[in-house]
Motif scaffolding. Structure first.
Motif, PDB file in Angstrom:
ATOM      1  N   GLY A  28       0.818  -1.212   0.000  1.00  0.00           N
ATOM      2  CA  GLY A  28       0.000   0.000   0.000  1.00  0.00           C
ATOM      3  C   GLY A  28       0.847   1.256   0.000  1.00  0.00           C
ATOM      4  O   GLY A  28       2.067   1.222  -0.177  1.00  0.00           O
ATOM      5  N   ARG A  29       0.188   2.380   0.225  1.00  0.00           N
ATOM      6  CA  ARG A  29       0.888   3.661   0.293  1.00  0.00           C
ATOM      7  C   ARG A  29       0.055   4.635   1.111  1.00  0.00           C
ATOM      8  O   ARG A  29      -1.156   4.472   1.272  1.00  0.00           O
ATOM      9  CB  ARG A  29       1.130   4.234  -1.102  1.00  0.00           C
ATOM     10  N   ARG A  30       0.730   5.672   1.603  1.00  0.00           N
ATOM     11  CA  ARG A  30       0.041   6.688   2.382  1.00  0.00           C
ATOM     12  C   ARG A  30      -0.699   7.644   1.464  1.00  0.00           C
ATOM     13  O   ARG A  30      -0.188   8.060   0.422  1.00  0.00           O
ATOM     14  CB  ARG A  30       1.036   7.463   3.249  1.00  0.00           C
ATOM     15  N   SER A  31      -1.907   8.011   1.877  1.00  0.00           N
ATOM     16  CA  SER A  31      -2.704   9.011   1.174  1.00  0.00           C
ATOM     17  C   SER A  31      -3.356   9.900   2.225  1.00  0.00           C
ATOM     18  O   SER A  31      -4.346   9.515   2.855  1.00  0.00           O
ATOM     19  CB  SER A  31      -3.775   8.341   0.305  1.00  0.00           C
ATOM     20  N   GLY A  32      -2.763  11.077   2.455  1.00  0.00           N
ATOM     21  CA  GLY A  32      -3.275  11.954   3.505  1.00  0.00           C
ATOM     22  C   GLY A  32      -3.108  11.321   4.864  1.00  0.00           C
ATOM     23  O   GLY A  32      -2.015  10.891   5.242  1.00  0.00           O
ATOM     24  N   ASN A  33      -4.188  11.224   5.614  1.00  0.00           N
ATOM     25  CA  ASN A  33      -4.164  10.629   6.952  1.00  0.00           C
ATOM     26  C   ASN A  33      -4.527   9.154   6.949  1.00  0.00           C
ATOM     27  O   ASN A  33      -4.869   8.596   7.995  1.00  0.00           O
ATOM     28  CB  ASN A  33      -5.111  11.390   7.878  1.00  0.00           C
ATOM     29  N   TYR A  34      -4.459   8.519   5.774  1.00  0.00           N
ATOM     30  CA  TYR A  34      -4.827   7.107   5.662  1.00  0.00           C
ATOM     31  C   TYR A  34      -3.747   6.338   4.912  1.00  0.00           C
ATOM     32  O   TYR A  34      -2.980   6.897   4.127  1.00  0.00           O
ATOM     33  CB  TYR A  34      -6.167   6.945   4.919  1.00  0.00           C
ATOM     34  N   TRP A  35      -3.710   5.031   5.191  1.00  0.00           N
ATOM     35  CA  TRP A  35      -2.905   4.104   4.405  1.00  0.00           C
ATOM     36  C   TRP A  35      -3.877   3.316   3.528  1.00  0.00           C
ATOM     37  O   TRP A  35      -4.849   2.755   4.016  1.00  0.00           O
ATOM     38  CB  TRP A  35      -2.145   3.144   5.317  1.00  0.00           C
ATOM     39  N   GLN A  36      -3.620   3.292   2.225  1.00  0.00           N
ATOM     40  CA  GLN A  36      -4.494   2.596   1.297  1.00  0.00           C
ATOM     41  C   GLN A  36      -3.811   1.343   0.759  1.00  0.00           C
ATOM     42  O   GLN A  36      -2.624   1.371   0.387  1.00  0.00           O
ATOM     43  CB  GLN A  36      -4.843   3.506   0.116  1.00  0.00           C
ATOM     44  N   VAL A  37      -4.566   0.256   0.698  1.00  0.00           N
ATOM     45  CA  VAL A  37      -4.038  -1.014   0.206  1.00  0.00           C
ATOM     46  C   VAL A  37      -5.221  -1.819  -0.308  1.00  0.00           C
ATOM     47  O   VAL A  37      -6.385  -1.437  -0.101  1.00  0.00           O
ATOM     48  CB  VAL A  37      -3.276  -1.753   1.339  1.00  0.00           C
ATOM     49  N   SER A  47      -8.769  -0.306  -1.997  1.00  0.00           N
ATOM     50  CA  SER A  47     -10.111  -0.341  -1.413  1.00  0.00           C
ATOM     51  C   SER A  47     -10.114  -0.321   0.112  1.00  0.00           C
ATOM     52  O   SER A  47     -11.134  -0.025   0.728  1.00  0.00           O
ATOM     53  CB  SER A  47     -10.865  -1.585  -1.905  1.00  0.00           C
ATOM     54  N   MET A  48      -8.993  -0.623   0.746  1.00  0.00           N
ATOM     55  CA  MET A  48      -8.931  -0.650   2.202  1.00  0.00           C
ATOM     56  C   MET A  48      -8.219   0.593   2.722  1.00  0.00           C
ATOM     57  O   MET A  48      -7.189   1.001   2.191  1.00  0.00           O
ATOM     58  CB  MET A  48      -8.187  -1.909   2.672  1.00  0.00           C
ATOM     59  N   PHE A  49      -8.784   1.201   3.765  1.00  0.00           N
ATOM     60  CA  PHE A  49      -8.252   2.428   4.345  1.00  0.00           C
ATOM     61  C   PHE A  49      -7.917   2.193   5.816  1.00  0.00           C
ATOM     62  O   PHE A  49      -8.773   1.733   6.578  1.00  0.00           O
ATOM     63  CB  PHE A  49      -9.270   3.570   4.249  1.00  0.00           C
ATOM     64  N   VAL A  50      -6.698   2.520   6.211  1.00  0.00           N
ATOM     65  CA  VAL A  50      -6.288   2.434   7.611  1.00  0.00           C
ATOM     66  C   VAL A  50      -6.050   3.851   8.127  1.00  0.00           C
ATOM     67  O   VAL A  50      -5.245   4.596   7.548  1.00  0.00           O
ATOM     68  CB  VAL A  50      -4.989   1.609   7.778  1.00  0.00           C
ATOM     69  N   ARG A  51      -6.716   4.232   9.208  1.00  0.00           N
ATOM     70  CA  ARG A  51      -6.557   5.574   9.764  1.00  0.00           C
ATOM     71  C   ARG A  51      -5.201   5.675  10.458  1.00  0.00           C
ATOM     72  O   ARG A  51      -4.837   4.830  11.283  1.00  0.00           O
ATOM     73  CB  ARG A  51      -7.684   5.875  10.747  1.00  0.00           C
ATOM     74  N   LEU A  52      -4.435   6.731  10.143  1.00  0.00           N
ATOM     75  CA  LEU A  52      -3.097   6.903  10.691  1.00  0.00           C
ATOM     76  C   LEU A  52      -3.024   7.936  11.804  1.00  0.00           C
ATOM     77  O   LEU A  52      -2.012   8.005  12.511  1.00  0.00           O
ATOM     78  CB  LEU A  52      -2.114   7.316   9.578  1.00  0.00           C
ATOM     79  N   ARG A  53      -4.043   8.741  11.967  1.00  0.00           N
ATOM     80  CA  ARG A  53      -4.036   9.805  12.968  1.00  0.00           C
ATOM     81  C   ARG A  53      -5.371   9.829  13.700  1.00  0.00           C
ATOM     82  O   ARG A  53      -6.390   9.345  13.202  1.00  0.00           O
ATOM     83  CB  ARG A  53      -3.801  11.177  12.313  1.00  0.00           C
ATOM     84  N   HIS A  54      -5.369  10.402  14.897  1.00  0.00           N
ATOM     85  CA  HIS A  54      -6.632  10.628  15.607  1.00  0.00           C
ATOM     86  C   HIS A  54      -7.507  11.547  14.775  1.00  0.00           C
ATOM     87  O   HIS A  54      -7.027  12.504  14.152  1.00  0.00           O
ATOM     88  CB  HIS A  54      -6.375  11.268  16.969  1.00  0.00           C
ATOM     89  N   SER A  55      -8.796  11.274  14.756  1.00  0.00           N
ATOM     90  CA  SER A  55      -9.749  12.129  14.050  1.00  0.00           C
ATOM     91  C   SER A  55     -11.099  11.994  14.734  1.00  0.00           C
ATOM     92  O   SER A  55     -11.296  11.107  15.587  1.00  0.00           O
ATOM     93  CB  SER A  55      -9.851  11.710  12.584  1.00  0.00           C
ATOM     94  N   PRO A  56     -12.062  12.841  14.391  1.00  0.00           N
ATOM     95  CA  PRO A  56     -13.403  12.702  14.976  1.00  0.00           C
ATOM     96  C   PRO A  56     -14.033  11.340  14.696  1.00  0.00           C
ATOM     97  O   PRO A  56     -14.951  10.912  15.411  1.00  0.00           O
ATOM     98  CB  PRO A  56     -14.186  13.832  14.297  1.00  0.00           C
ATOM     99  N   LYS A  57     -13.521  10.640  13.670  1.00  0.00           N
ATOM    100  CA  LYS A  57     -14.083   9.333  13.321  1.00  0.00           C
ATOM    101  C   LYS A  57     -13.531   8.203  14.193  1.00  0.00           C
ATOM    102  O   LYS A  57     -14.075   7.092  14.180  1.00  0.00           O
ATOM    103  CB  LYS A  57     -13.804   9.023  11.852  1.00  0.00           C
ATOM    104  N   GLY A  58     -12.456   8.500  14.925  1.00  0.00           N
ATOM    105  CA  GLY A  58     -11.934   7.458  15.786  1.00  0.00           C
ATOM    106  C   GLY A  58     -10.429   7.488  15.915  1.00  0.00           C
ATOM    107  O   GLY A  58      -9.748   8.366  15.373  1.00  0.00           O
ATOM    108  N   PRO A  59      -9.859   6.504  16.634  1.00  0.00           N
ATOM    109  CA  PRO A  59      -8.417   6.469  16.899  1.00  0.00           C
ATOM    110  C   PRO A  59      -7.636   5.927  15.708  1.00  0.00           C
ATOM    111  O   PRO A  59      -8.209   5.303  14.805  1.00  0.00           O
ATOM    112  CB  PRO A  59      -8.317   5.521  18.092  1.00  0.00           C
ATOM    113  N   PRO A  60      -6.322   6.113  15.695  1.00  0.00           N
ATOM    114  CA  PRO A  60      -5.501   5.561  14.623  1.00  0.00           C
ATOM    115  C   PRO A  60      -5.468   4.038  14.696  1.00  0.00           C
ATOM    116  O   PRO A  60      -5.578   3.444  15.765  1.00  0.00           O
ATOM    117  CB  PRO A  60      -4.118   6.159  14.893  1.00  0.00           C
ATOM    118  N   GLY A  61      -5.311   3.432  13.523  1.00  0.00           N
ATOM    119  CA  GLY A  61      -5.216   1.979  13.457  1.00  0.00           C
ATOM    120  C   GLY A  61      -6.496   1.291  13.051  1.00  0.00           C
ATOM    121  O   GLY A  61      -6.476   0.134  12.633  1.00  0.00           O
TER     122      GLY A  61
END
Length: 351
Positions: A28-37, A47-61
């Motif tokens: 995969g690769r980083r795209s903004g605050n997400y890792w895409q793979v 098609s898969m997004f991994v959150r890399l930073r805290h956001s209103p949507k939830g914690p990283p990971g």
């Protein structure tokens, strides 16, 4: 494992979310605050997004696969990308990863071009390891399995580089070969060096044991003295040997025992002891250099108040024993050399 223990592991992994993704989702690769793979098993795609930073949507990971609706945390990523079944193995792999240096934080991989560092330095070794990929479904996995090494959980200190530079000793032109890259770390988990095993891209040729047909298929870089390639997290008991393959062969018989490969007889004699260590199993190679390392390390351990017990192979080393006699015979031979309490603790689940 208790639920809050798993939650704590997931939280700690989340603090290094990008490093986890670079390690286990290398396609995969980083795209903004997400890792895409492509998916949680490290397929190529987006098609898969991994959150890399805290956001209103939830914690990283936390991650979601838009194609399948699957979701989970970083422990799920480790489980699926490594093909693990037992949650204990997932937890062991996560703890081993957390004990390693985190490439994105230490090397600034997401911050653009890096400044040059001296060849062969600890910094160069960290960059080499960071540029490599997990061993699952690579030539490294094939190489190890061909050597009879099938217990591969907790081997996050090993990675694969498809085109690693090799400079011949006769000053000939630089070549590239696939290589197994091993991170050498200190007792605090910081990477101080790297070891390269150059591999034959055609596989396990009888004349090469799977290594590249070059003069020096094994090379090390960085600060090695006292440090080691580590498998598992050492507690009161661990084993230490010379070579990676030898150490991993013994680990097939004792998969729950923490082990360390010092990479040479001289470095084995000088390996540093974790502060929690109370009993050390010295993995002996059956040659004069191995005898010297055995005596030196055992004496140092006893002077430090650590019980030292030597494990001896029947042939040249434990990989030879594994290949010639098989895993069941290796377990039986090792059982006779272990302390009774360790036999009950480490062999019961392997039997």
């Amino acid at each position: 494992m208790r639920r809050h223990d798993a939650a704590d592991l997931a939280h700690r992994l989340g603090e290094h979310a990008e490093a986890v993704c670079r390690h286990y989702l290398s396609n995969g690769r980083r795209s903004g605050n997400y890792w895409q793979v492509g998916d949680v098993r490290n397929a190529s795609g987006r098609s898969m997004f991994v959150r890399l930073r805290h956001s209103p949507k939830g914690p990283p990971g936390k991650w979601t696969d838009a194609a399948t609706g699957e979701h989970g945390d970083l422990l799920d990523i480790i489980r699926e990308s490594m093909g693990l079944l037992d949650f204990k193995d997932v937890a062991d792999e996560a703890r081993a990863f957390l004990a390693m240096p985190q490439p994105d934080a230490e090397l600034g991989l997401s911050r653009g071009k890096l400044a040059p560092v001296p060849a062969g330095s600890p910094e160069a070794s960290r960059r080499l390891f960071a540029m490599s990929q997990p061993i699952l479904s690579t030539l490294v996995e094939s190489y190890l399995r061909a050597r009879g090494i099938t217990i591969l959980h907790g081997t996050g200190s090993l990675r694969f580089h498809p085109r690693c530079y090799y400079r011949p000793e006769d000053h000939g032109p630089t070549e590239t070969w696939p290589a197994m890259i091993a991170a050498v770390t200190d007792l605090g988990g910081r990477q101080t060096g790297a070891h390269r095993t150059y591999l034959n891209p055609l596989g396990l040729a009888p004349s090469s044991n799977g290594k590249a047909p070059i003069d020096t298929p094994r090379r090390a870089m960085g600060d090695l003295l006292g440090h080691a390639v580590r498998f598992g997290v050492a507690g009161s008991v661990m084993a230490a040997g010379e070579g990676i393959e030898t150490t991993l062969s013994l680990r097939c018989a004792l998969p729950e025992m923490a082990m360390a490969a010092a990479l040479s007889a001289a470095h084995l004699g000088a390996i540093l002891f974790p502060p929690t260590l109370r009993r050390l199993y010295v993995i002996r190679d059956n040659d004069p250099a191995g005898d010297g390392a055995r005596d030196t390390l055992a004496e140092r351990a006893r002077e430090a108040g650590i019980e030292a017990i030597v494990l001896s192979p029947e042939l040249e080393d434990f990989n030879d024993d594994l290949l010639h006699f098989g895993l069941d015979a290796l377990r039986a031979a090792i059982a006779e050399q272990l302390m009774r309490r360790d036999r009950l603790r480490y062999l019961k689940r392997a039997a």
